[in-house]
Write a protein that holds these residues in place. Structure first.
Motif, PDB file in Angstrom:
ATOM      1  N   LYS A 236       0.789  -1.234   0.000  1.00 18.59           N
ATOM      2  CA  LYS A 236       0.000   0.000   0.000  1.00 18.59           C
ATOM      3  C   LYS A 236       0.824   1.288   0.000  1.00 18.59           C
ATOM      4  CE  LYS A 236      -3.769  -0.261   2.245  1.00 18.59           C
ATOM      5  NZ  LYS A 236      -4.756  -0.363   3.346  1.00 18.59           N
ATOM      6  N   PRO A 237       1.965   1.380   0.712  1.00 20.95           N
ATOM      7  CA  PRO A 237       2.689   2.657   0.739  1.00 20.95           C
ATOM      8  C   PRO A 237       3.150   3.155  -0.627  1.00 20.95           C
ATOM      9  CG  PRO A 237       3.416   1.260   2.542  1.00 20.95           C
ATOM     10  CD  PRO A 237       2.552   0.411   1.660  1.00 20.95           C
ATOM     11  N   PHE A 238       3.470   2.236  -1.543  1.00 18.12           N
ATOM     12  CA  PHE A 238       3.949   2.694  -2.854  1.00 18.12           C
ATOM     13  C   PHE A 238       3.038   2.307  -4.005  1.00 18.12           C
ATOM     14  CE2 PHE A 238       5.906  -1.392  -1.921  1.00 18.12           C
ATOM     15  CZ  PHE A 238       5.779  -2.096  -3.106  1.00 18.12           C
TER      16      PHE A 238
ATOM     17  N   ILE B 242      -3.926  -0.464  -3.947  1.00 26.41           N
ATOM     18  CA  ILE B 242      -4.908  -1.010  -4.880  1.00 26.41           C
ATOM     19  C   ILE B 242      -6.181  -1.335  -4.113  1.00 26.41           C
ATOM     20  CG2 ILE B 242      -5.470  -2.861  -6.500  1.00 26.41           C
ATOM     21  CD1 ILE B 242      -2.476  -3.250  -6.929  1.00 26.41           C
ATOM     22  N   ARG B 243      -7.317  -1.004  -4.692  1.00 24.06           N
ATOM     23  CA  ARG B 243      -8.603  -1.398  -4.131  1.00 24.06           C
ATOM     24  C   ARG B 243      -9.546  -1.762  -5.268  1.00 24.06           C
ATOM     25  NH1 ARG B 243     -10.709  -1.569   0.692  1.00 24.06           N
ATOM     26  NH2 ARG B 243     -12.964  -1.529   0.994  1.00 24.06           N
ATOM     27  N   VAL B 244     -10.204  -2.906  -5.141  1.00 24.07           N
ATOM     28  CA  VAL B 244     -11.105  -3.405  -6.181  1.00 24.07           C
ATOM     29  C   VAL B 244     -12.443  -3.761  -5.544  1.00 24.07           C
ATOM     30  CG1 VAL B 244     -11.493  -5.131  -7.980  1.00 24.07           C
ATOM     31  CG2 VAL B 244      -9.163  -4.366  -7.459  1.00 24.07           C
ATOM     32  N   ARG B 245     -13.537  -3.346  -6.174  1.00 28.75           N
ATOM     33  CA  ARG B 245     -14.873  -3.748  -5.755  1.00 28.75           C
ATOM     34  C   ARG B 245     -15.675  -4.171  -6.984  1.00 28.75           C
ATOM     35  NH1 ARG B 245     -14.869   1.138  -2.675  1.00 28.75           N
ATOM     36  NH2 ARG B 245     -16.362   2.008  -4.153  1.00 28.75           N
TER      37      ARG B 245
ATOM     38  N   LEU C 257     -12.191   0.168  -9.620  1.00 28.69           N
ATOM     39  CA  LEU C 257     -10.772  -0.147  -9.445  1.00 28.69           C
ATOM     40  C   LEU C 257     -10.001   1.143  -9.204  1.00 28.69           C
ATOM     41  CD1 LEU C 257      -8.148  -1.864  -9.639  1.00 28.69           C
ATOM     42  CD2 LEU C 257      -8.258  -1.523 -12.120  1.00 28.69           C
ATOM     43  N   LYS C 258      -9.254   1.162  -8.113  1.00 31.01           N
ATOM     44  CA  LYS C 258      -8.388   2.307  -7.826  1.00 31.01           C
ATOM     45  C   LYS C 258      -6.958   1.814  -7.701  1.00 31.01           C
ATOM     46  CE  LYS C 258      -7.680   6.305  -4.829  1.00 31.01           C
ATOM     47  NZ  LYS C 258      -8.147   7.050  -3.633  1.00 31.01           N
ATOM     48  N   ARG C 259      -6.093   2.334  -8.549  1.00 30.30           N
ATOM     49  CA  ARG C 259      -4.656   2.041  -8.504  1.00 30.30           C
ATOM     50  C   ARG C 259      -3.922   3.355  -8.303  1.00 30.30           C
ATOM     51  NH1 ARG C 259      -3.480  -0.706 -14.094  1.00 30.30           N
ATOM     52  NH2 ARG C 259      -5.156   0.692 -14.746  1.00 30.30           N
ATOM     53  N   GLN C 260      -3.246   3.484  -7.172  1.00 33.15           N
ATOM     54  CA  GLN C 260      -2.630   4.755  -6.802  1.00 33.15           C
ATOM     55  C   GLN C 260      -3.691   5.850  -6.896  1.00 33.15           C
ATOM     56  OE1 GLN C 260       0.794   4.417  -9.551  1.00 33.15           O
ATOM     57  NE2 GLN C 260       2.098   4.360  -7.724  1.00 33.15           N
ATOM     58  N   TRP C 261      -3.549   6.819  -7.779  1.00 36.12           N
ATOM     59  CA  TRP C 261      -4.525   7.895  -7.902  1.00 36.12           C
ATOM     60  C   TRP C 261      -5.516   7.660  -9.048  1.00 36.12           C
ATOM     61  CZ3 TRP C 261       0.516   7.972  -9.402  1.00 36.12           C
ATOM     62  CH2 TRP C 261       0.767   8.150 -10.766  1.00 36.12           C
TER      63      TRP C 261
END
Length: 243
Positions: free
Chosen positions: A68-70, A73-76, A95-99
């Motif tokens: 997570k620090p670098f 990722i979050r997926v729903r 889907l969120k990858r970094q920004w």
């Protein structure tokens, strides 16, 4: 759990039971996700019955403290499906990858034989579908209801990003696998090319193991992708007991 605790299989032959007859309601599957042998995240899949008597399929995944620090990722993913046929009615993804964020919605009209894809920037695309066409989440549950035999192809069609994609898997072997604290499982292995636009995994080759019993539980996946080997391992399964 380390990926070294996973044994792919043994020479012990196992029989493949008839497939899942009806999707389990109240099932919860939890997974550990490894990248290049390092634990980098977790995932959870659940099923629930809605007031409309459809089954709500849910998938959530996220990176852990290591990744997570670098690279957070979050997926729903959410899918509403018919409990008898597993035909999807609505699918949404986030889907969120970094920004960077990507989200979409697909609504299905089986009477017309179409799906309407609501894509980024307000774009809409109508695509022809059949009752067997799946979305990016329902396909996994649909596969659990299909008969599997060694050497046979399991045909799947997935609709995503404004078009349909063929996603055919081949059943290659059945044997005993060991998954950490989950113990030994009779399992059936399939191989499939992810020939549709899955982030990180488009064009990747995946090996997937399901339990060989009638529950056909997704146990293990090993994906050779452009970012390296990704392994998804079942950590635990619970099923709500109906009173």
């Amino acid at each position: 759990m380390r990926t070294a605790q996973v044994e792919e299989g043994t020479a012990t032959p196992v029989s493949i039971a008839s497939p899942l007859q009806r999707l389990p309601v109240g099932e919860e599957l939890e997974y550990d996700i490894f990248w290049l042998g390092v634990l980098v995240g977790s995932a959870k899949m659940t099923t629930a019955l809605t007031e409309e008597k459809l089954i709500h399929l849910s998938f959530q995944a996220q990176s852990n403290w290591y990744l997570k620090p670098f690279y957070p990722i979050r997926v729903r993913l959410n899918s509403l499906v018919d409990p008898e046929t597993v035909s999807p009615r609505r699918f949404d993804s986030y889907l969120k990858r970094q920004w960077r964020v990507h989200s979409s919605v697909i609504t299905f009209d089986l009477k017309k034989g179409t799906s309407l894809h609501h894509l980024p920037e307000g774009k809409e695309v109508e695509v022809q579908v059949t009752p067997k066409t799946q979305d990016g989440l329902s396909m996994l549950y649909y596969a659990r209801t299909m008969p599997m035999a060694l050497g046979k192809t399991v045909p799947l069609e997935v609709t995503a990003d404004g078009k349909n994609w063929s996603l055919n898997g081949t059943v290659v072997q059945a044997g005993i696998i060991r998954i950490g604290n989950s113990g030994y499982w009779p399992a059936v292995e399939g191989q499939v090319e992810l020939a549709y636009p899955v982030p990180f995994f488009y064009g990747a080759t995946a090996r997937v193991w399901f339990s060989a019993d009638e529950d056909r539980i997704p146990l293990l996946a090993k994906i050779n992708s452009r970012i390296g080997r990704v392994t998804v391992v079942l950590a635990r399964r619970t099923v709500e007991v109906k009173k």
